[in-house]
Scaffold this motif. Sequence first.
Motif, mmCIF file in Angstrom:
data_model
loop_
_atom_site.group_PDB
_atom_site.id
_atom_site.type_symbol
_atom_site.label_atom_id
_atom_site.label_comp_id
_atom_site.label_asym_id
_atom_site.label_seq_id
_atom_site.Cartn_x
_atom_site.Cartn_y
_atom_site.Cartn_z
ATOM 1 N N GLU A 168 9.811 31.554 20.883
ATOM 2 C CA GLU A 168 10.628 32.648 21.334
ATOM 3 C C GLU A 168 9.979 34.044 21.154
ATOM 4 O OE1 GLU A 168 14.471 35.039 19.259
ATOM 5 O OE2 GLU A 168 14.284 32.988 19.315
ATOM 6 N N GLY A 169 9.052 33.977 19.819
ATOM 7 C CA GLY A 169 8.222 35.129 19.511
ATOM 8 C C GLY A 169 7.175 35.528 20.455
ATOM 9 N N GLN A 170 6.694 34.447 20.893
ATOM 10 C CA GLN A 170 5.598 34.436 22.012
ATOM 11 C C GLN A 170 5.766 35.496 23.001
ATOM 12 O OE1 GLN A 170 4.422 30.514 22.370
ATOM 13 N NE2 GLN A 170 2.764 30.511 20.999
ATOM 14 N N ASP A 171 7.101 35.470 23.497
ATOM 15 C CA ASP A 171 7.684 36.204 24.541
ATOM 16 C C ASP A 171 7.871 37.668 24.315
ATOM 17 O OD1 ASP A 171 7.393 33.891 26.080
ATOM 18 O OD2 ASP A 171 9.332 33.209 26.062
ATOM 19 N N VAL A 172 7.870 38.026 23.004
ATOM 20 C CA VAL A 172 8.203 39.275 22.695
ATOM 21 C C VAL A 172 7.044 40.235 22.979
ATOM 22 C CG1 VAL A 172 9.010 40.948 20.856
ATOM 23 C CG2 VAL A 172 10.085 38.623 20.711
#
Length: 437
Positions: A323-327
Amino acid sequence: MPYDPDPLDPLVRTLRSGDQSPTALVDTLCDRLDAVDGDVRAVLPEAGRRPRLTREAAALVDRHDTPATRPSLFGVPVGVKDIFHVDGYATAAGSAVPTTAITGPESTAVRRLRDAGALHFGKTHTTEFAYFAPPPTRNPNALGHTPGGSSSGSAAAVAAGLCPLALGTQTVGSVIRPAAFCGVVGFKPSYGRIPTDGVVPFSPTVDHVGTFTADVAGARRAAAILCDGWEPTDPDERPVLGVVDGPYLEQATDAGKAGVEAGAEALQSAGYDVRRVSMLDDIDDINDRHDRLTAAELALSHAERYAAYGDRFAEETTALIEEGQDVGIEAVVDARVATREFRERVGDRISEAGVDLLLSPSAPGPAPEGIDDTGDPVMNLPWTHGGVPALTVPCGRVGDLPLGLQCVAPFGTDESLLAWGDDIADAVADVGDVTED
């Protein structure tokens, strides 16, 4: 409560005076560990712990054979959450990733405690990389319930009387929540007051080092060693207290709300001026912003490790990293700026309301049943987001399960918060079962 943890502050006095020897204390605590940790599972196994601690305690006495020269934490055994690097010990961080991929120099926090005469009792269990994948630790008050996370082992170790002081960390609610669930004192200082170097990072913008003790005076003693620029204070007047109202409080359960109301009533009866403070109408936006920031920074912090050992990460951690990789980077920068803006906003609102401290539930309610869910940190999130100091003290219970009262102060006023905390804790100590008719 099946365990009776020793308050740190009076224990230190007996150790420094010579009324109790560090070697005898080590033996007592190791006996206790043998007796109860098979159930609680707060402390990581260590071959030869007792003889190692006995040697270290004896050497400490030899170095400081005169009581008048003994350091502030002379002979105090400390539990250390297993995301802190400690010289001579592997750091597993609750993970299946090889410990050789999780190495680093000893943390400043650990070194400061050792320099103050403390003994490393042992590593304590943590959720994987301080997120949600739970360890085997159980709540000492009710073994079928969670002790909270991610500083599970540290909170449970103090609550079970295995060590009088333990280190934890908080990125959302990982000091205050487990302290409340386990019925002990948890202290999260202002952001940056305790160095985080030598600690496996989660979200560096909001990572905090904190402590667990059985007493506020003990938390104050430890903070004086751990915090940068500590200046002792003894305020002449009691603080004006403000119970946070509005959408933020609505996140708590009925039991959580009842606990803070019971605490407020006890404080009023003790002579405190207790008011209502409406704030955090945008709590949903604050929660979302904090969640995006921590997800993105977890992904950045573990990028190399995840690339090499991603198949060994727990499902919960993997999901947050991805999820954080998409921020986007702009969202990360905006969230980092927002933490500082929110910090000022909290201070401004405290001043506008004419109060000194804010009161709220330390968790939505008592510890949930089962150990697969460490509980919701939502009651702690805004204070961590702003990096303002927070203290939880035991305040009521639901059956066998403790509740906590969370006290929050403006940024940088840690000394006043802990100075006031002693009397606040005493005033709410007799709050009983909040579910009683």
